[in-house]
Design a protein around this motif. Structure first.
Motif, PDB file in Angstrom:
ATOM      1  N   CYS A 611      -8.276  -6.810  18.467  1.00  0.00           N
ATOM      2  CA  CYS A 611      -8.788  -5.510  18.898  1.00  0.00           C
ATOM      3  C   CYS A 611     -10.275  -5.347  18.598  1.00  0.00           C
ATOM      4  CB  CYS A 611      -8.000  -4.396  18.216  1.00  0.00           C
ATOM      5  SG  CYS A 611      -8.520  -2.746  18.678  1.00  0.00           S
ATOM      6  N   SER A 612     -10.992  -4.724  19.532  1.00  0.00           N
ATOM      7  CA  SER A 612     -12.431  -4.510  19.338  1.00  0.00           C
ATOM      8  C   SER A 612     -12.703  -3.496  18.234  1.00  0.00           C
ATOM      9  CB  SER A 612     -13.070  -4.033  20.645  1.00  0.00           C
ATOM     10  OG  SER A 612     -12.513  -2.798  21.061  1.00  0.00           O
ATOM     11  N   CYS A 613     -11.838  -2.500  18.066  1.00  0.00           N
ATOM     12  CA  CYS A 613     -12.004  -1.547  16.962  1.00  0.00           C
ATOM     13  C   CYS A 613     -11.878  -2.271  15.623  1.00  0.00           C
ATOM     14  CB  CYS A 613     -10.957  -0.439  17.062  1.00  0.00           C
ATOM     15  SG  CYS A 613     -11.043   0.533  18.576  1.00  0.00           S
ATOM     16  N   GLY A 614     -10.899  -3.175  15.552  1.00  0.00           N
ATOM     17  CA  GLY A 614     -10.746  -3.977  14.341  1.00  0.00           C
ATOM     18  C   GLY A 614     -11.911  -4.913  14.130  1.00  0.00           C
ATOM     19  N   ALA A 615     -12.499  -5.402  15.217  1.00  0.00           N
ATOM     20  CA  ALA A 615     -13.634  -6.317  15.097  1.00  0.00           C
ATOM     21  C   ALA A 615     -14.808  -5.642  14.404  1.00  0.00           C
ATOM     22  CB  ALA A 615     -14.052  -6.817  16.484  1.00  0.00           C
TER      23      ALA A 615
END
Length: 830
Positions: A611-615
């Motif tokens: 996930c980009s939010c997690g990135a």
């Protein structure tokens, strides 16, 4: 219990919700916000003798490098060392080795914390394979208290190291720093400060650098009740249980130290009452809790007690507790008793009795009493650090609130600018109505820039079918710059994370996050797909059919949905007309692929690796993970995500009804008001933004709050509390096999694992009991595994009974890497 409460308990509130201890903030090298002031030892949260000593030595080595080339100053120490414990005297020996001018300031006596341990207490010298750096070394006799003290003193104070007996009240900022002593301090003959053998009250000592290793000894927590100050009756330590045979003893507390004290005194013949403020024990090791339960039923039971491995916990067992099941010395024949008063509070301590309030019925009971042991722990000397200007974890100052409000205001503007919509959905606050300096229109800028080139170059950059033209067209979009900045942050701070957390797990995970963010979440929608479309790749054939199903009308920005599954990329599903490609793909992603990933690898297989939010959270947010709030309230606040998930499902149902009604599959039903425009702003968004998914969820929660709270509440605020996909994965996780598996024999209850969890999980409550950690909030970031000083934790899978099925092979613990010397194809992992 009502259904909502039962569901909340099943999903979130069933898990422990302990809080990290407040400590001064220092980085991995011990540096604080006060320039030149270092913190080492127990105050860093790791109460291990070897690591404390090494921290002191390494701090001095770093200081020596910093001071190279600086000339000596009369009356100014190179290093002032506050605290005469293991870390302080280890630092002193290194100062001697490197020729630095130093002095140790100790309030009572060298190694006072260790000297206060019970007689014959075993000493935990873990990690076993970690050598002590510098001149100090440990021998076999160091395995118990008396031998360790003799060993340490022979190598430090007995060699003539310079130390001063005196209490330091605080440190004054400046260059050099100023060490302020609050009362008269005596010095050994070989130490002369300001030409005298004494330091007078209020004396100020100048030092280029200061190392603080004062630990927590003496800073006991208090109950705040009458009689607590009776020092002849109230104690925080037990040295010899035999002194209390036949007496009435009250023990207050629910940790290992309290339970071990109760066990020792009961077996030694005392009549013990154990009062704990909660209805059940949560923190102590299972063996101690089980032993207490047995003794409460039968005080004559033959039981032993597990020695606490935490040097801050005074286990109270003493050398009389033998390996034969805990039998007392032969000359002690008294039989003790043990009474448990759970869910109770001590309200008054008197000379011959104590009053205890029972919360269950509100009544107060009076218990005859000879001695009280308050085993409720210690806290860091925060007053010293506040007065010295050192920031404290979790404390919120005026500047904290001011900076938070300013940054949230900036994020509110940025996300509305990116969307091109009015604040709160009102057109009067749309960008067109803003002052010109608040609105940058990138398309006009790039038209002007390309016009500066000569005709051939201008034509190249303005042609729709050239790579240059595609890039310029993409650069005319506001979202291009947001995605570019987002990707740069992930890459730059991802490299920083890899360099600081040197494990194979972090390296592979971070490369995965960087690659997914840069390629499918930036290059693909912004450059690759537009270029393919402009050059005819999608004019017909299989690729053309795929493009029609996924990117109708050239809407290549929808490619974000390849990674951001339903309902994150809402515009692919909440559309005016159904886009069947995304409906099918979203169903497969969210209800088939992701559940399989979560079942075997946990929620973090998506949140922490894809996930980009997690990135962004694992890269830019990596240095802020300890800022996530912990505790029961925040455990319940996790349910906000469930509410947003329900909101998403309702909107999806409305969308389906709208499609059916528009197609006259439901004759006579008028649901035109449910027709949402693709951008989510038409009608409802402009009239009532709080019930607009696009504004309320995607812009406000995921954008403004999710990013705006990064540096104040950690980078996982959105992920933990509000993300609807994460909320769905929490449900999947409850049926999965993923767990963090602890080796409880190694756990020292230092609470480092809990303090670095940016999902607010109380990991230590699982680790010190040896139970698999299965809280669905876990995102597999590996911070707890990587930061554990004794290598307690590992990722793996367990069955429904908590029995380990498998342990991950990708190394995430530096301690375990050293211990096992992991190899791949015969080569050591780096």
């Amino acid at each position: 219990m009502n259904p909502i409460a039962a569901y909340t308990n099943w999903l979130h509130t069933r898990w422990p919700a302990g809080k990290p201890e407040k400590l001064p903030i220092a980085d991995e090298r011990g540096r604080t916000n006060v320039k030149g002031l270092y913190i080492v030892g127990d105050l860093t949260g790791i109460p291990l003798l070897k690591l404390s000593a090494n921290a002191g030595v390494n701090a001095v080595r770093e200081i020596a490098e910093e001071l190279k080339g600086e000339s000596a100053q009369d009356g100014v120490l190179d290093v002032a060392i506050i605290g005469g414990g293991t870390s302080g005297f280890a630092a002193a020996t290194e100062c001697e080795e490197l020729g630095l001018k130093y002095c140790v300031f100790e309030a009572s006596k060298p190694f006072s914390t260790i000297k206060d341990f019970p007689k014959g207490k075993p000493i935990f010298t873990y990690p076993t394979d970690t050598p002590i750096e510098g001149r100090i070394s440990l021998h076999e006799k160091s395995d118990i208290k008396e031998g360790l003290i003799e060993d340490l003193e022979e190598q430090t104070v007995d060699t003539g190291l310079k130390w001063v007996k005196g209490n330091v009240t605080h440190i004054e900022k400046g260059s050099p720093l100023t060490v302020v002593l609050g009362k008269k301090a005596e010095t050994p003959e070989n130490v002369h400060l300001n030409g005298t053998g004494f330091v007078t009250e209020g004396e100020k000592i100048k030092a280029k650098r200061v190392i603080v290793g004062i630990g927590r000894s003496g800073n006991y927590r208090s109950l705040g009740v009458p009689g607590e100050g009776m020092t002849e009756k109230v104690s925080h330590r037990l040295h010899d249980p035999a002194d209390y045979c036949g007496k009435n003893i009250l023990i207050v507390g629910g940790g290992d130290s309290a339970l071990e004290t109760a066990i020792a005194l009961t077996k030694c013949g005392a009549d013990v009452t154990l009062s704990y403020r909660k209805p059940e024990f949560n923190r102590p090791k299972p063996e101690n809790a089980e032993t207490i339960a047995v003794l409460a039923q039968n005080p004559e039971a033959e039981v032993g007690v597990e020695q606490s491995s935490d040097p801050r916990q005074s286990s109270s067992v003493g050398e009389w507790m033998k390996d034969d099941g805990g039998s007392p010395p032969p000359n002690i024949e008294a039989k003790g008793t043990l009474k448990l008063l759970m869910n109770s509070d001590v309200t008054d301590i008197r000379q011959d009795a104590v009053d205890i309030k029972l919360k269950d019925n509100g009544e107060t009971t009076t218990v005859e009493n000879d001695q009280v042991f308050l085993m409720i722990g210690r806290e860091a000397p925060l007053g010293f650090f506040r007065k010295s200007g050192v920031r404290i974890r979790g404390e919120r100052t005026l500047w904290w609130w001011t900076s938070l409000i300013l940054f949230l205001t900036f994020c509110m503007w940025m996300y509305h600018w990116k969307a091109g919509k009015g604040l709160l959905g009102f057109e009067a606050l749309a960008p067109d109505a803003w002052p010109g300096w608040l609105v940058w229109e990138p398309s006009a800028t790039w038209q002007a820039v390309t016009g500066l080139f000569a005709a051939p170059f201008t034509n190249y950059f303005r042609a729709d079918d050239t790579l240059g033209g595609v890039i310029v067209n993409s650069m005319g979009s506001r979202s291009f710059y947001y995605s570019l900045a987002y990707s740069l942050c992930v890459v730059i701070f991802g490299i920083d994370r890899i360099m600081r957390r040197k494990t194979p797990y972090v390296k592979v995970q971070t490369y995965s996050l960087m690659a997914i963010q840069v390629i499918p979440l930036f290059l693909l929608p912004e450059i690759i797909l537009p270029y393919m479309g402009a050059t005819g790749w999608f004019d017909g054939g299989p690729l053309g059919w795929i493009a029609d199903q996924l990117f109708p009308g050239g809407s290549y920005w929808r490619a974000y949905g390849l990674i951001l599954a339903w309902p994150l990329m809402a515009w692919n599903w909440f559309t005016g007309d159904p886009i069947w490609g995304w409906l099918i793909l979203g169903f497969v992603q969210t209800f088939m692929i992701i559940p399989a990933m979560v079942y075997y690898l946990g929620k973090g297989s998506y949140c922490g690796w894809v996930c980009s939010c997690g990135a962004l959270a694992e890269t830019l947010g990596d240095r802020h993970r300890e800022k996530m709030p912990h505790g029961p309230f925040w455990n319940r606040f996790n349910m906000v995500g469930q509410a947003i998930l329900a909101f998403s499902l309702i909107i999806m149902a409305f969308r389906l009804i709208g499609w059916l009604a528009a197609g006259k599959l439901i004759p006579g039903v008028e649901v035109g008001w449910l027709m949402w425009a693709e951008d989510g702003y038409e009608w409802l968004a402009n009239k009532a933004p709080l019930i607009s998914f696009a504004w309320f969820v995607d812009l406000l929660w995921a954008g403004v709050l999710g990013v705006g709270l990064y540096f104040w509440f950690s980078g996982r605020f959105w992920c933990r509390f509000a993300c609807p996909l994460a909320a769905l994965m929490h449900i999947y996780h409850r049926f999965g096999q993923f767990a963090i598996i602890p080796d409880k024999k190694k756990c020292i209850s230092c609470n480092v694992c809990t303090s670095v969890c940016h999902q607010g999980i109380d990991i230590m409550s699982f680790a010190n009991k040896g139970r698999p950690m299965r809280d669905p909030e876990c995102v597999r970031c590996s911070a707890c595994v990587q930061m554990c000083p004794t290598g307690v934790l590992s990722f793996g899978r367990v069955n429904k009974d908590g029995v380990t099925i498998a342990v991950d092979g990708l190394a995430a613990s530096p301690v375990r890497m050293k211990e096992t010397q992991l190899t791949v194809n015969g080569k050591a992992l780096s």
